[in-house]
Design a protein around this motif. Structure first.
Motif, PDB file in Angstrom:
ATOM      1  N   ALA A 129       0.824  -1.214   0.000  1.00  0.00           N
ATOM      2  CA  ALA A 129       0.000   0.000   0.000  1.00  0.00           C
ATOM      3  C   ALA A 129       0.856   1.261   0.000  1.00  0.00           C
ATOM      4  CB  ALA A 129      -0.930  -0.008   1.211  1.00  0.00           C
ATOM      5  N   MET A 130       2.004   1.198   0.660  1.00  0.00           N
ATOM      6  CA  MET A 130       2.900   2.350   0.702  1.00  0.00           C
ATOM      7  C   MET A 130       3.356   2.734  -0.703  1.00  0.00           C
ATOM      8  SD  MET A 130       6.489   2.723   2.835  1.00  0.00           S
ATOM      9  CE  MET A 130       7.196   1.215   2.134  1.00  0.00           C
ATOM     10  N   PHE A 131       3.691   1.729  -1.522  1.00  0.00           N
ATOM     11  CA  PHE A 131       4.164   2.028  -2.872  1.00  0.00           C
ATOM     12  C   PHE A 131       3.016   2.297  -3.837  1.00  0.00           C
ATOM     13  CE2 PHE A 131       7.955   0.031  -1.087  1.00  0.00           C
ATOM     14  CZ  PHE A 131       8.908   0.969  -1.469  1.00  0.00           C
ATOM     15  N   VAL A 132       1.874   1.674  -3.618  1.00  0.00           N
ATOM     16  CA  VAL A 132       0.706   2.014  -4.445  1.00  0.00           C
ATOM     17  C   VAL A 132       0.385   3.494  -4.291  1.00  0.00           C
ATOM     18  CG1 VAL A 132      -1.780   1.716  -4.704  1.00  0.00           C
ATOM     19  CG2 VAL A 132      -0.306  -0.296  -4.471  1.00  0.00           C
ATOM     20  N   SER A 142      -1.306   8.759 -15.471  1.00  0.00           N
ATOM     21  CA  SER A 142      -1.127   7.516 -16.215  1.00  0.00           C
ATOM     22  C   SER A 142      -2.366   6.634 -16.070  1.00  0.00           C
ATOM     23  CB  SER A 142       0.104   6.758 -15.707  1.00  0.00           C
ATOM     24  OG  SER A 142       0.186   5.473 -16.272  1.00  0.00           O
ATOM     25  N   GLU A 143      -2.640   5.839 -17.091  1.00  0.00           N
ATOM     26  CA  GLU A 143      -3.744   4.890 -17.037  1.00  0.00           C
ATOM     27  C   GLU A 143      -3.288   3.519 -16.528  1.00  0.00           C
ATOM     28  OE1 GLU A 143      -5.530   4.710 -20.869  1.00  0.00           O
ATOM     29  OE2 GLU A 143      -6.256   6.792 -20.824  1.00  0.00           O
ATOM     30  N   ALA A 144      -2.033   3.413 -16.131  1.00  0.00           N
ATOM     31  CA  ALA A 144      -1.483   2.137 -15.685  1.00  0.00           C
ATOM     32  C   ALA A 144      -2.161   1.674 -14.394  1.00  0.00           C
ATOM     33  CB  ALA A 144       0.022   2.264 -15.449  1.00  0.00           C
ATOM     34  N   MET A 149       0.772  -3.667 -11.202  1.00  0.00           N
ATOM     35  CA  MET A 149       2.164  -3.602 -11.644  1.00  0.00           C
ATOM     36  C   MET A 149       3.116  -3.875 -10.497  1.00  0.00           C
ATOM     37  SD  MET A 149       3.780  -3.457 -14.358  1.00  0.00           S
ATOM     38  CE  MET A 149       5.503  -3.578 -14.746  1.00  0.00           C
ATOM     39  N   ILE A 150       2.779  -3.409  -9.304  1.00  0.00           N
ATOM     40  CA  ILE A 150       3.608  -3.714  -8.139  1.00  0.00           C
ATOM     41  C   ILE A 150       3.614  -5.217  -7.894  1.00  0.00           C
ATOM     42  CG2 ILE A 150       3.726  -3.507  -5.618  1.00  0.00           C
ATOM     43  CD1 ILE A 150       2.881  -0.569  -5.990  1.00  0.00           C
ATOM     44  N   TRP A 151       2.443  -5.854  -8.007  1.00  0.00           N
ATOM     45  CA  TRP A 151       2.398  -7.307  -7.848  1.00  0.00           C
ATOM     46  C   TRP A 151       3.122  -8.018  -8.982  1.00  0.00           C
ATOM     47  CZ3 TRP A 151       1.816 -10.104  -3.804  1.00  0.00           C
ATOM     48  CH2 TRP A 151       1.102  -9.611  -2.708  1.00  0.00           C
ATOM     49  N   THR A 152       3.099  -7.451 -10.181  1.00  0.00           N
ATOM     50  CA  THR A 152       3.855  -8.032 -11.295  1.00  0.00           C
ATOM     51  C   THR A 152       5.346  -8.031 -10.982  1.00  0.00           C
ATOM     52  OG1 THR A 152       2.198  -7.366 -12.929  1.00  0.00           O
ATOM     53  CG2 THR A 152       4.418  -7.809 -13.748  1.00  0.00           C
ATOM     54  N   ILE A 153       5.830  -6.930 -10.426  1.00  0.00           N
ATOM     55  CA  ILE A 153       7.243  -6.851 -10.029  1.00  0.00           C
ATOM     56  C   ILE A 153       7.557  -7.917  -8.987  1.00  0.00           C
ATOM     57  CG2 ILE A 153       8.947  -5.426  -8.821  1.00  0.00           C
ATOM     58  CD1 ILE A 153       7.568  -2.974 -10.142  1.00  0.00           C
ATOM     59  N   ILE A 154       6.693  -8.051  -7.983  1.00  0.00           N
ATOM     60  CA  ILE A 154       6.916  -9.042  -6.928  1.00  0.00           C
ATOM     61  C   ILE A 154       6.925 -10.448  -7.506  1.00  0.00           C
ATOM     62  CG2 ILE A 154       5.918 -10.093  -4.850  1.00  0.00           C
ATOM     63  CD1 ILE A 154       4.841  -7.280  -4.151  1.00  0.00           C
ATOM     64  N   TRP A 155       5.903 -10.783  -8.294  1.00  0.00           N
ATOM     65  CA  TRP A 155       5.819 -12.144  -8.866  1.00  0.00           C
ATOM     66  C   TRP A 155       7.016 -12.451  -9.752  1.00  0.00           C
ATOM     67  CZ3 TRP A 155       0.267 -10.668 -10.644  1.00  0.00           C
ATOM     68  CH2 TRP A 155      -0.631 -10.804  -9.572  1.00  0.00           C
ATOM     69  N   CYS A 156       7.384 -11.504 -10.606  1.00  0.00           N
ATOM     70  CA  CYS A 156       8.480 -11.753 -11.551  1.00  0.00           C
ATOM     71  C   CYS A 156       9.810 -11.900 -10.829  1.00  0.00           C
ATOM     72  CB  CYS A 156       8.559 -10.627 -12.581  1.00  0.00           C
ATOM     73  SG  CYS A 156       7.229 -10.627 -13.795  1.00  0.00           S
ATOM     74  N   ARG A 190      12.665  -2.298 -18.683  1.00  0.00           N
ATOM     75  CA  ARG A 190      11.897  -1.964 -19.884  1.00  0.00           C
ATOM     76  C   ARG A 190      10.397  -2.163 -19.649  1.00  0.00           C
ATOM     77  NH1 ARG A 190      16.383  -4.493 -22.624  1.00  0.00           N
ATOM     78  NH2 ARG A 190      15.236  -6.478 -22.655  1.00  0.00           N
ATOM     79  N   LEU A 191      10.055  -3.261 -18.979  1.00  0.00           N
ATOM     80  CA  LEU A 191       8.650  -3.546 -18.700  1.00  0.00           C
ATOM     81  C   LEU A 191       8.011  -2.433 -17.877  1.00  0.00           C
ATOM     82  CD1 LEU A 191       6.302  -5.672 -18.742  1.00  0.00           C
ATOM     83  CD2 LEU A 191       7.245  -6.545 -16.587  1.00  0.00           C
ATOM     84  N   VAL A 192       8.668  -2.055 -16.795  1.00  0.00           N
ATOM     85  CA  VAL A 192       8.136  -1.005 -15.916  1.00  0.00           C
ATOM     86  C   VAL A 192       8.095   0.330 -16.644  1.00  0.00           C
ATOM     87  CG1 VAL A 192       8.669   0.342 -13.843  1.00  0.00           C
ATOM     88  CG2 VAL A 192       8.785  -2.160 -13.768  1.00  0.00           C
ATOM     89  N   HIS A 193       9.163   0.645 -17.357  1.00  0.00           N
ATOM     90  CA  HIS A 193       9.269   1.927 -18.048  1.00  0.00           C
ATOM     91  C   HIS A 193       8.126   2.098 -19.051  1.00  0.00           C
ATOM     92  CE1 HIS A 193      11.985   5.355 -18.868  1.00  0.00           C
ATOM     93  NE2 HIS A 193      11.457   5.325 -20.079  1.00  0.00           N
ATOM     94  N   ARG A 194       7.896   1.069 -19.834  1.00  0.00           N
ATOM     95  CA  ARG A 194       6.880   1.177 -20.881  1.00  0.00           C
ATOM     96  C   ARG A 194       5.469   1.072 -20.325  1.00  0.00           C
ATOM     97  NH1 ARG A 194      10.596  -2.511 -24.935  1.00  0.00           N
ATOM     98  NH2 ARG A 194      12.076  -0.849 -25.426  1.00  0.00           N
ATOM     99  N   HIS A 195       5.286   0.265 -19.305  1.00  0.00           N
ATOM    100  CA  HIS A 195       3.952   0.137 -18.726  1.00  0.00           C
ATOM    101  C   HIS A 195       3.487   1.463 -18.124  1.00  0.00           C
ATOM    102  CE1 HIS A 195       0.513  -1.814 -16.809  1.00  0.00           C
ATOM    103  NE2 HIS A 195       0.804  -1.129 -15.720  1.00  0.00           N
ATOM    104  N   PHE A 196       4.401   2.142 -17.445  1.00  0.00           N
ATOM    105  CA  PHE A 196       4.035   3.403 -16.818  1.00  0.00           C
ATOM    106  C   PHE A 196       4.174   4.599 -17.758  1.00  0.00           C
ATOM    107  CE2 PHE A 196       5.106   1.301 -12.590  1.00  0.00           C
ATOM    108  CZ  PHE A 196       3.784   1.197 -12.210  1.00  0.00           C
ATOM    109  N   GLY A 197       4.709   4.360 -18.964  1.00  0.00           N
ATOM    110  CA  GLY A 197       4.863   5.445 -19.917  1.00  0.00           C
ATOM    111  C   GLY A 197       5.829   6.518 -19.441  1.00  0.00           C
TER     112      GLY A 197
END
Length: 214
Positions: A129-132, A142-144, A149-156, A190-197
């Motif tokens: 929640a702190m980072f969200v 942003s529409e991200a 995306m935070i959970w995507t980072i954790i899972w990956c 690259r994933l984070v950069h492009r997802h967040f624009g």
């Protein structure tokens, strides 16, 4: 990072329990196994910490304190730099440095220790929640989907550190291989950069940590 702070008996028991929980899961580990691996008897474990559930909770609390220290520092750096890439690097490096902690959480997410409740609400959700909140404020135009995306980072990051990547050469490559780690790091940037624009180009891939902490 070491899970043993001062070499005392309690710390030794927690260190041994961490290794066993990481390898076998909570359900697959007994208090007797922990006692034998630590070179003490079960009575000593009960006197120092308690039963298996108490040991597990102590291990999880210790792991949380380590993660919180890293992520609190990353959150403070984010307030100064507004660099989501820096936060990604901090979390990835934490995973690489503490694979046993990641293993314990993966066991839990695969239905281990179901009789021990509320750990996610106590440990994971406040940090998430702190980072969200921080990212959402920074990316309010942003529409991200920041939370996912935070959970995507954790899972990956967790999956990469524990499972590695089967590359086209037919070999399983792991985070212990510098070239593999930096390739994964570049991919995540690259994933984070492009997802967040985000503007400009993503980092080249090398860790943003100071040399002494890599």
């Amino acid at each position: 990072m070491s899970l043993q702070s001062d070499g005392g008996q309690r710390e030794l028991i927690l260190q041994v329990a961490t290794r066993l929980f990481a390898a076998l899961g909570y359900d697959g580990t007994s208090a007797r196994q922990i006692a034998e691996a630590a070179g003490v008897d079960v009575a000593t474990i009960k006197r120092e910490i308690g039963d298996k559930r108490d040991i597990y909770l102590a291990v999880m609390d210790q792991a949380y304190q380590m993660m919180k220290e890293v992520l609190d520092a990353a959150a403070a750096e984010f307030q100064e730099t507004r660099s989501i890439h820096l936060v990604l690097d901090r979390y990835l490096d934490f995973c690489v440095e503490t694979p046993e902690i990641i293993s314990i959480w993966i066991h839990r997410w695969l239905s281990d220790a179901l009789d021990v409740g509320d750990l996610e609400q106590r440990y994971i959700m406040p940090l998430s929640a702190m980072f969200v909140e921080a990212f959402s404020d920074h990316l309010r135009h942003s529409e991200a989907d920041v939370e996912y995306m935070i959970w995507t980072i954790i899972w990956c990051c967790d999956g990469f550190v524990k499972g590695g990547v089967m590359e086209i050469d037919g070999r399983l490559h792991r985070a212990s291989e510098p070239e593999t780690l930096e390739r994964f790091r570049r991919h995540m940037h690259r994933l984070v950069h492009r997802h967040f624009g985000l503007p400009g180009e993503p980092p080249a891939g090398e860790s943003m940590l100071p040399l002494g902490r890599r």
